[in-house]
Motif scaffolding. Structure first.
Motif, PDB file in Angstrom:
ATOM      1  N   UNK A 113     -12.005  14.077  -8.781  1.00 38.47           N
ATOM      2  CA  UNK A 113     -12.996  14.610  -9.245  1.00 38.47           C
ATOM      3  C   UNK A 113     -13.135  14.006 -10.755  1.00 38.47           C
ATOM      4  N   UNK A 114     -12.480  13.310 -11.113  1.00 36.47           N
ATOM      5  CA  UNK A 114     -12.545  12.440 -12.369  1.00 36.47           C
ATOM      6  C   UNK A 114     -11.986  11.116 -12.260  1.00 36.47           C
ATOM      7  N   UNK A 115     -12.659  10.106 -13.105  1.00 38.35           N
ATOM      8  CA  UNK A 115     -12.456   8.903 -13.106  1.00 38.35           C
ATOM      9  C   UNK A 115     -10.700   8.531 -12.819  1.00 38.35           C
ATOM     10  N   UNK A 116     -10.025   9.046 -13.809  1.00 37.82           N
ATOM     11  CA  UNK A 116      -8.544   8.353 -13.780  1.00 37.82           C
ATOM     12  C   UNK A 116      -7.828   8.946 -12.414  1.00 37.82           C
ATOM     13  N   UNK A 117      -8.249   9.671 -11.610  1.00 37.89           N
ATOM     14  CA  UNK A 117      -7.827   9.928 -10.320  1.00 37.89           C
ATOM     15  C   UNK A 117      -7.761   8.641  -9.440  1.00 37.89           C
ATOM     16  N   UNK A 118      -8.753   7.630  -9.519  1.00 34.34           N
ATOM     17  CA  UNK A 118      -8.618   6.649  -8.904  1.00 34.34           C
ATOM     18  C   UNK A 118      -7.581   5.474  -9.281  1.00 34.34           C
ATOM     19  N   UNK A 119      -7.095   5.767 -10.446  1.00 37.49           N
ATOM     20  CA  UNK A 119      -5.790   4.815 -11.037  1.00 37.49           C
ATOM     21  C   UNK A 119      -5.077   4.377 -10.009  1.00 37.49           C
ATOM     22  N   UNK A 120      -4.548   3.247  -9.863  1.00 34.07           N
ATOM     23  CA  UNK A 120      -3.586   3.075  -8.729  1.00 34.07           C
ATOM     24  C   UNK A 120      -3.956   2.984  -7.217  1.00 34.07           C
ATOM     25  N   UNK A 121      -5.079   3.243  -6.960  1.00 40.24           N
ATOM     26  CA  UNK A 121      -5.594   3.361  -5.767  1.00 40.24           C
ATOM     27  C   UNK A 121      -5.683   2.043  -5.019  1.00 40.24           C
ATOM     28  N   UNK A 122      -4.984   1.655  -4.074  1.00 39.58           N
ATOM     29  CA  UNK A 122      -4.944   0.411  -3.244  1.00 39.58           C
ATOM     30  C   UNK A 122      -5.545   0.664  -1.971  1.00 39.58           C
ATOM     31  N   UNK A 123      -6.441   0.035  -1.371  1.00 44.25           N
ATOM     32  CA  UNK A 123      -6.804   0.131  -0.026  1.00 44.25           C
ATOM     33  C   UNK A 123      -7.128  -1.095   0.589  1.00 44.25           C
ATOM     34  N   UNK A 124      -6.707  -1.301   1.766  1.00 44.23           N
ATOM     35  CA  UNK A 124      -7.017  -2.571   2.752  1.00 44.23           C
ATOM     36  C   UNK A 124      -7.152  -2.144   4.100  1.00 44.23           C
ATOM     37  N   UNK A 125      -7.715  -3.190   4.553  1.00 41.71           N
ATOM     38  CA  UNK A 125      -8.155  -3.277   5.956  1.00 41.71           C
ATOM     39  C   UNK A 125      -8.882  -1.895   6.540  1.00 41.71           C
ATOM     40  N   UNK A 126      -8.417  -1.292   7.593  1.00 45.07           N
ATOM     41  CA  UNK A 126      -8.997  -0.127   8.256  1.00 45.07           C
ATOM     42  C   UNK A 126      -8.864   0.982   7.220  1.00 45.07           C
ATOM     43  N   UNK A 127      -8.268   1.117   6.087  1.00 46.73           N
ATOM     44  CA  UNK A 127      -8.232   2.205   5.056  1.00 46.73           C
ATOM     45  C   UNK A 127      -9.536   2.301   4.506  1.00 46.73           C
ATOM     46  N   UNK A 128     -10.362   0.990   4.382  1.00 47.85           N
ATOM     47  CA  UNK A 128     -11.543   1.319   3.587  1.00 47.85           C
ATOM     48  C   UNK A 128     -12.487   1.760   4.224  1.00 47.85           C
ATOM     49  N   UNK A 129     -13.110   3.060   3.715  1.00 45.30           N
ATOM     50  CA  UNK A 129     -13.955   3.924   4.147  1.00 45.30           C
ATOM     51  C   UNK A 129     -14.911   4.349   3.159  1.00 45.30           C
ATOM     52  N   UNK A 130     -15.999   5.153   3.664  1.00 43.85           N
ATOM     53  CA  UNK A 130     -16.911   5.590   2.769  1.00 43.85           C
ATOM     54  C   UNK A 130     -15.952   6.822   2.095  1.00 43.85           C
ATOM     55  N   UNK A 131     -16.733   7.617   0.999  1.00 41.92           N
ATOM     56  CA  UNK A 131     -16.226   8.522   0.139  1.00 41.92           C
ATOM     57  C   UNK A 131     -15.693   9.774   1.190  1.00 41.92           C
ATOM     58  N   UNK A 132     -16.437  10.157   2.338  1.00 38.28           N
ATOM     59  CA  UNK A 132     -15.937  10.851   3.327  1.00 38.28           C
ATOM     60  C   UNK A 132     -14.846  10.429   4.353  1.00 38.28           C
ATOM     61  N   UNK A 133     -14.589   9.282   4.296  1.00 42.20           N
ATOM     62  CA  UNK A 133     -13.795   8.764   5.058  1.00 42.20           C
ATOM     63  C   UNK A 133     -13.904   8.696   6.820  1.00 42.20           C
ATOM     64  N   UNK A 134     -15.248   8.772   6.993  1.00 45.61           N
ATOM     65  CA  UNK A 134     -15.689   9.104   8.383  1.00 45.61           C
ATOM     66  C   UNK A 134     -16.778   7.995   8.916  1.00 45.61           C
ATOM     67  N   UNK A 135     -16.791   6.976   8.384  1.00 46.62           N
ATOM     68  CA  UNK A 135     -17.781   5.743   9.095  1.00 46.62           C
ATOM     69  C   UNK A 135     -16.793   4.581   9.438  1.00 46.62           C
ATOM     70  N   UNK A 136     -16.316   4.543  10.696  1.00 49.58           N
ATOM     71  CA  UNK A 136     -15.534   3.635  11.231  1.00 49.58           C
ATOM     72  C   UNK A 136     -16.136   2.364  11.190  1.00 49.58           C
ATOM     73  N   UNK A 137     -17.446   2.212  11.053  1.00 55.00           N
ATOM     74  CA  UNK A 137     -17.945   0.644  10.855  1.00 55.00           C
ATOM     75  C   UNK A 137     -17.570  -0.002   9.665  1.00 55.00           C
ATOM     76  N   UNK A 138     -17.238   0.690   8.507  1.00 57.70           N
ATOM     77  CA  UNK A 138     -16.823   0.019   7.323  1.00 57.70           C
ATOM     78  C   UNK A 138     -15.327  -0.573   7.367  1.00 57.70           C
TER      79      UNK A 138
END
Length: 182
Positions: A113-138
């Motif tokens: 809910x705030x900008x600093x919540x994203x600090x340290x977020x590392x995402x790769x490969x099949x973990x990349x998704x939209x904000x809701x995490x429900x688009x397998x095409x991404x």
């Protein structure tokens, strides 16, 4: 009288094959790197799409956990308001509250809910998704990409958001923005 036939001798044939082999190796050594680099613009466009999309998501969030989200005139760190989150406490918030959260559970990306919540977020490969995490095409489109996000104070009134997108060819493309406390 016998006519002598004009043909190619074995030595001439071997010399011709050697010359052809040398010229083909020179041509392929020049064109080979171009072939590898031909995918770079495609990956750069995809990385730009991914970086901009994620940056838009992050900047749409509140400046700080202690910012009033109802449009109050007070910002965190102002007289009469709560203090802004210390940089050491940046990252996903603990779901049960409090400053200590050994072992979690922590917020998931859809709960940030705030900008600093994203600090340290590392995402790769099949973990990349939209904000809701429900688009397998991404996950399929960005299978070989990775993201690293860091957030820090630029000054007391702004936070710097840095997103590093790594393409499948290993190129790193940086995106940076400031989120203001106003």
């Amino acid at each position: 009288m016998l006519k002598r036939s004009h043909g190619v001798t074995l030595i001439e044939l071997i010399i011709g094959i050697v010359v052809l082999a040398i010229s083909l190796s020179i041509i392929t050594s020049v064109l080979g790197p171009l072939y590898v680099k031909s995918a770079d613009p495609w990956h750069q466009v995809r990385a730009a799409e991914l970086g901009h999309s994620l940056m838009n998501e992050i900047l749409a969030k509140s400046f700080d956990e202690n910012s009033n989200r109802s449009g109050s005139l007070l910002r965190c760190d102002e007289a009469g308001a709560q203090a802004c989150t210390a940089q050491a406490d940046f990252g996903a918030d603990c779901l049960h509250g409090g400053s200590s959260c050994p072992g979690g559970p922590y917020e998931q990306r859809s709960q940030f809910d705030d900008v600093d919540d994203f600090d340290g977020l590392n995402v790769s490969g099949d973990q990349i998704s939209n904000i809701f995490g429900n688009d397998p095409r991404m996950a399929e489109v960005y299978r070989s990409y990775s993201l690293q996000i860091s957030v820090s104070y630029d000054n007391p009134l702004t936070k710097r958001v840095l997103i590093e997108v790594t393409t499948p060819t290993g190129a790193v493309i940086d995106f940076a923005a400031l989120k203001g406390n106003w």
